[in-house]
Design a protein around this motif. Structure first.
Motif, PDB file in Angstrom:
ATOM      1  N   THR A 166     149.479  25.782   4.180  1.00 40.63           N
ATOM      2  CA  THR A 166     150.219  25.388   5.113  1.00 40.63           C
ATOM      3  C   THR A 166     149.460  25.538   6.205  1.00 40.63           C
ATOM      4  OG1 THR A 166     152.215  26.704   4.026  1.00 40.63           O
ATOM      5  CG2 THR A 166     152.435  26.358   6.376  1.00 40.63           C
ATOM      6  N   LEU A 167     149.246  24.348   6.985  1.00 43.11           N
ATOM      7  CA  LEU A 167     148.619  24.143   8.125  1.00 43.11           C
ATOM      8  C   LEU A 167     149.372  24.429   9.350  1.00 43.11           C
ATOM      9  CD1 LEU A 167     146.715  20.911   7.116  1.00 43.11           C
ATOM     10  CD2 LEU A 167     146.197  23.321   6.588  1.00 43.11           C
ATOM     11  N   ARG A 168     148.522  25.152  10.402  1.00 41.99           N
ATOM     12  CA  ARG A 168     149.148  25.281  11.518  1.00 41.99           C
ATOM     13  C   ARG A 168     149.843  24.399  12.374  1.00 41.99           C
ATOM     14  NH1 ARG A 168     147.208  25.197  16.904  1.00 41.99           N
ATOM     15  NH2 ARG A 168     147.869  26.829  18.390  1.00 41.99           N
ATOM     16  N   PRO A 169     149.391  23.119  12.457  1.00 40.51           N
ATOM     17  CA  PRO A 169     150.196  22.095  13.038  1.00 40.51           C
ATOM     18  C   PRO A 169     151.421  21.911  12.525  1.00 40.51           C
ATOM     19  CG  PRO A 169     147.697  21.320  12.620  1.00 40.51           C
ATOM     20  CD  PRO A 169     147.847  22.587  12.092  1.00 40.51           C
ATOM     21  N   HIS A 170     151.531  22.011  11.218  1.00 42.94           N
ATOM     22  CA  HIS A 170     152.933  21.796  10.429  1.00 42.94           C
ATOM     23  C   HIS A 170     153.851  22.783  10.964  1.00 42.94           C
ATOM     24  CE1 HIS A 170     150.580  18.924   8.209  1.00 42.94           C
ATOM     25  NE2 HIS A 170     151.655  18.226   7.863  1.00 42.94           N
ATOM     26  N   LEU A 171     153.171  24.041  10.883  1.00 44.25           N
ATOM     27  CA  LEU A 171     153.936  25.110  11.173  1.00 44.25           C
ATOM     28  C   LEU A 171     154.552  25.157  12.713  1.00 44.25           C
ATOM     29  CD1 LEU A 171     151.890  27.967   9.462  1.00 44.25           C
ATOM     30  CD2 LEU A 171     154.203  27.170   8.689  1.00 44.25           C
ATOM     31  N   VAL A 216     143.168  31.183   4.989  1.00 39.56           N
ATOM     32  CA  VAL A 216     142.033  30.763   4.096  1.00 39.56           C
ATOM     33  C   VAL A 216     140.862  30.471   4.900  1.00 39.56           C
ATOM     34  CG1 VAL A 216     141.444  28.823   2.546  1.00 39.56           C
ATOM     35  CG2 VAL A 216     143.678  29.987   2.455  1.00 39.56           C
ATOM     36  N   ARG A 217     141.153  29.775   6.031  1.00 37.95           N
ATOM     37  CA  ARG A 217     140.119  29.693   7.085  1.00 37.95           C
ATOM     38  C   ARG A 217     141.013  29.334   8.440  1.00 37.95           C
ATOM     39  NH1 ARG A 217     136.049  25.582   6.192  1.00 37.95           N
ATOM     40  NH2 ARG A 217     136.040  25.164   8.545  1.00 37.95           N
ATOM     41  N   ARG A 218     140.445  29.253   9.468  1.00 37.97           N
ATOM     42  CA  ARG A 218     141.125  29.088  10.976  1.00 37.97           C
ATOM     43  C   ARG A 218     142.315  27.689  10.491  1.00 37.97           C
ATOM     44  NH1 ARG A 218     138.670  28.251  16.753  1.00 37.97           N
ATOM     45  NH2 ARG A 218     140.350  28.256  18.113  1.00 37.97           N
ATOM     46  N   GLY A 219     143.408  28.047  10.906  1.00 37.95           N
ATOM     47  CA  GLY A 219     144.493  27.008  10.974  1.00 37.95           C
ATOM     48  C   GLY A 219     144.847  26.524   9.508  1.00 37.95           C
ATOM     49  N   ALA A 220     144.506  27.388   8.576  1.00 38.95           N
ATOM     50  CA  ALA A 220     145.096  26.964   7.071  1.00 38.95           C
ATOM     51  C   ALA A 220     145.532  28.194   6.424  1.00 38.95           C
ATOM     52  CB  ALA A 220     144.102  26.476   6.244  1.00 38.95           C
ATOM     53  N   TYR A 221     146.570  28.299   5.747  1.00 38.99           N
ATOM     54  CA  TYR A 221     147.319  29.589   5.211  1.00 38.99           C
ATOM     55  C   TYR A 221     147.847  29.296   3.830  1.00 38.99           C
ATOM     56  CZ  TYR A 221     147.551  30.669  10.551  1.00 38.99           C
ATOM     57  OH  TYR A 221     147.332  30.567  11.891  1.00 38.99           O
ATOM     58  N   VAL A 222     147.828  30.360   3.205  1.00 38.07           N
ATOM     59  CA  VAL A 222     148.518  30.469   2.015  1.00 38.07           C
ATOM     60  C   VAL A 222     149.577  31.545   1.809  1.00 38.07           C
ATOM     61  CG1 VAL A 222     146.955  32.093   0.907  1.00 38.07           C
ATOM     62  CG2 VAL A 222     148.213  30.526  -0.705  1.00 38.07           C
ATOM     63  N   GLN A 223     150.702  31.095   1.613  1.00 30.73           N
ATOM     64  CA  GLN A 223     151.900  32.118   1.509  1.00 30.73           C
ATOM     65  C   GLN A 223     151.599  33.359   0.605  1.00 30.73           C
ATOM     66  OE1 GLN A 223     155.874  30.773   1.666  1.00 30.73           O
ATOM     67  NE2 GLN A 223     155.269  28.824   1.715  1.00 30.73           N
ATOM     68  N   ALA A 257     141.155  23.781   1.907  1.00 34.61           N
ATOM     69  CA  ALA A 257     141.237  23.804   3.497  1.00 34.61           C
ATOM     70  C   ALA A 257     140.041  23.157   4.128  1.00 34.61           C
ATOM     71  CB  ALA A 257     141.215  25.369   3.813  1.00 34.61           C
ATOM     72  N   ALA A 258     138.827  23.468   3.727  1.00 37.88           N
ATOM     73  CA  ALA A 258     137.675  22.578   4.191  1.00 37.88           C
ATOM     74  C   ALA A 258     137.962  21.200   4.335  1.00 37.88           C
ATOM     75  CB  ALA A 258     136.414  23.235   3.609  1.00 37.88           C
ATOM     76  N   MET A 259     138.213  20.617   3.368  1.00 36.48           N
ATOM     77  CA  MET A 259     138.131  19.092   3.209  1.00 36.48           C
ATOM     78  C   MET A 259     139.338  18.435   4.059  1.00 36.48           C
ATOM     79  SD  MET A 259     135.581  17.964   1.056  1.00 36.48           S
ATOM     80  CE  MET A 259     136.133  16.518   0.824  1.00 36.48           C
ATOM     81  N   ARG A 260     140.127  19.358   4.605  1.00 38.66           N
ATOM     82  CA  ARG A 260     141.151  18.587   5.617  1.00 38.66           C
ATOM     83  C   ARG A 260     140.511  18.718   6.945  1.00 38.66           C
ATOM     84  NH1 ARG A 260     143.683  20.554   1.578  1.00 38.66           N
ATOM     85  NH2 ARG A 260     145.873  20.278   1.038  1.00 38.66           N
ATOM     86  N   GLU A 261     139.419  19.280   7.244  1.00 35.96           N
ATOM     87  CA  GLU A 261     138.864  19.238   8.636  1.00 35.96           C
ATOM     88  C   GLU A 261     137.667  18.725   8.637  1.00 35.96           C
ATOM     89  OE1 GLU A 261     138.207  23.246   9.896  1.00 35.96           O
ATOM     90  OE2 GLU A 261     140.197  23.812   9.919  1.00 35.96           O
ATOM     91  N   LEU A 262     136.847  18.041   7.461  1.00 38.33           N
ATOM     92  CA  LEU A 262     135.717  17.448   7.437  1.00 38.33           C
ATOM     93  C   LEU A 262     136.098  15.967   7.636  1.00 38.33           C
ATOM     94  CD1 LEU A 262     134.120  19.601   4.367  1.00 38.33           C
ATOM     95  CD2 LEU A 262     133.374  19.362   7.013  1.00 38.33           C
TER      96      LEU A 262
END
Length: 328
Positions: A29-34, A56-63, A80-85
């Motif tokens: 679950t990513l911060r922008p979606h929340l 999981v890392r900044r701006g990315a969460y697991v429930q 999580a990392a591949m969404r930011e790279l």
């Protein structure tokens, strides 16, 4: 306001037909979606404090909580990392080994490793290690919608940079004879020879020359390394022992020295769990193993066993083996 679980996640698409491996990446679950769903940053912080969300890392969460399994955690970190790279990042090295389901031992999983096809710009941060190197399109495969270095390239990359024993574990796994997508030895050689002057190639050649697709576990791979380091004769792997009088199959042993009338067995507890039949308990398996060992001794074979802790200091086990070696 809607619940966190109702938010549409931004996970990668399901792996299309023809992918190298069927891996389902975890939902993030990513911060922008929340934020787009109406949650405020204060609410997100409260959800983290109460354990409803775990970063999981900044701006990315697991429930809920992070998984206890380190490989599962690393898979989350990769997703999580591949969404930011940037889009040219390819999952590589130990992270690629995790996605390929290769056996791993003793290699840190604290950072996600990726490779970019650039001349410069590599960096090693707290969470991501960006390598820069040439990548042939044939050395890239897709797993769950993510670009990942092929198994052969993954083994070669690791063999260039991690210690010998750890690299052998990964290489043995890729070569494993029962693996559906097993790598051929020639493929590993080809990857290395494509760029023969790359740093670490000499060490990687040694790893590949030593690796063998008959090792069935991390413990068996490490045992082979320990046996070689102790200067013992090269054993036969997965030796099928038969009764000398009748030819009856007695059992298959991890390593054997037929001419020296000695067999060696690595005793990892998981090994016995694999042999359980439906409705069978571990006690039955241990009894069967005792009968099997008795049959081996009846064939005038010495049986030497060792466990995980013996691999850290193999000298006493090597001495036991030498003391039992005998010529026919």
């Amino acid at each position: 306001m809607c619940e966190v679980g109702e938010i549409v996640r931004s996970g990668p698409p399901a792996a299309p037909a023809g992918d190298a491996a069927e891996v389902e990446l975890p939902d993030l679950t990513l911060r922008p979606h929340l934020l787009g769903a109406g949650f405020s940053d204060d609410e997100l912080r409260r959800l983290v404090r109460t354990g409803r969300l775990t970063p999981v890392r900044r701006g990315a969460y697991v429930q809920g909580d992070l998984p206890d399994d380190l490989l599962a955690r690393h898979t989350l970190q990769i997703a999580a990392a591949m969404r930011e790279l940037a889009g040219d990042a390819v999952v590589s090295h130990i992270s690629a080994a995790v996605l390929h389901g290769l056996r791993i031992w003793g290699v840190p999983l604290g950072r996600v490793h990726v490779t970019r096809r650039r001349a410069g710009g590599g960096r090693r941060g707290a969470l991501v290690h960006v390598h820069v190197a040439a990548l042939d399109p044939a050395e890239i495969t897709m797993i769950a919608g993510l670009p990942v270095t092929s198994p052969a390239r993954t083994v070669a990359d690791l063999a260039r940079m991690v210690p010998f024993e750890q690299a052998v574990v990964v290489a043995d796994s890729a070569l494993f004879y029962q693996r559906p997508d097993r790598v051929e030895l020639g493929d590993l050689v080809d990857v290395l020879e494509a760029v023969p002057r790359r740093p670490g190639t000499r060490a990687a050649r040694r790893v590949i020359e030593f690796s063998n697709g008959l090792s069935e576990s991390v413990g068996e791979s490490r045992s082979r390394v320990a046996i070689a380091a102790a200067g013992l004769p090269i054993p036969v792997l997965q030796w099928e022992v038969r009764a000398s009088a009748t030819g009856r199959f007695i059992g298959r042993v991890d390593v054997g020295w037929p001419e020296l009338r000695t067999v060696g067995e690595f005793d990892g507890l998981v090994k016995y769990g694999r042999t359980l039949r439906p409705g069978q308990d571990i006690a039955e398996v241990l009894v069967e193993e005792k009968l099997r060992e008795d049959a081996l001794r009846d064939e005038d074979l010495a049986v030497v066993r060792w466990i995980w802790s013996d691999l850290a200091n193999f000298a006493p086990t090597a001495s036991r083996l030498r003391s039992r070696f005998r010529r026919i």
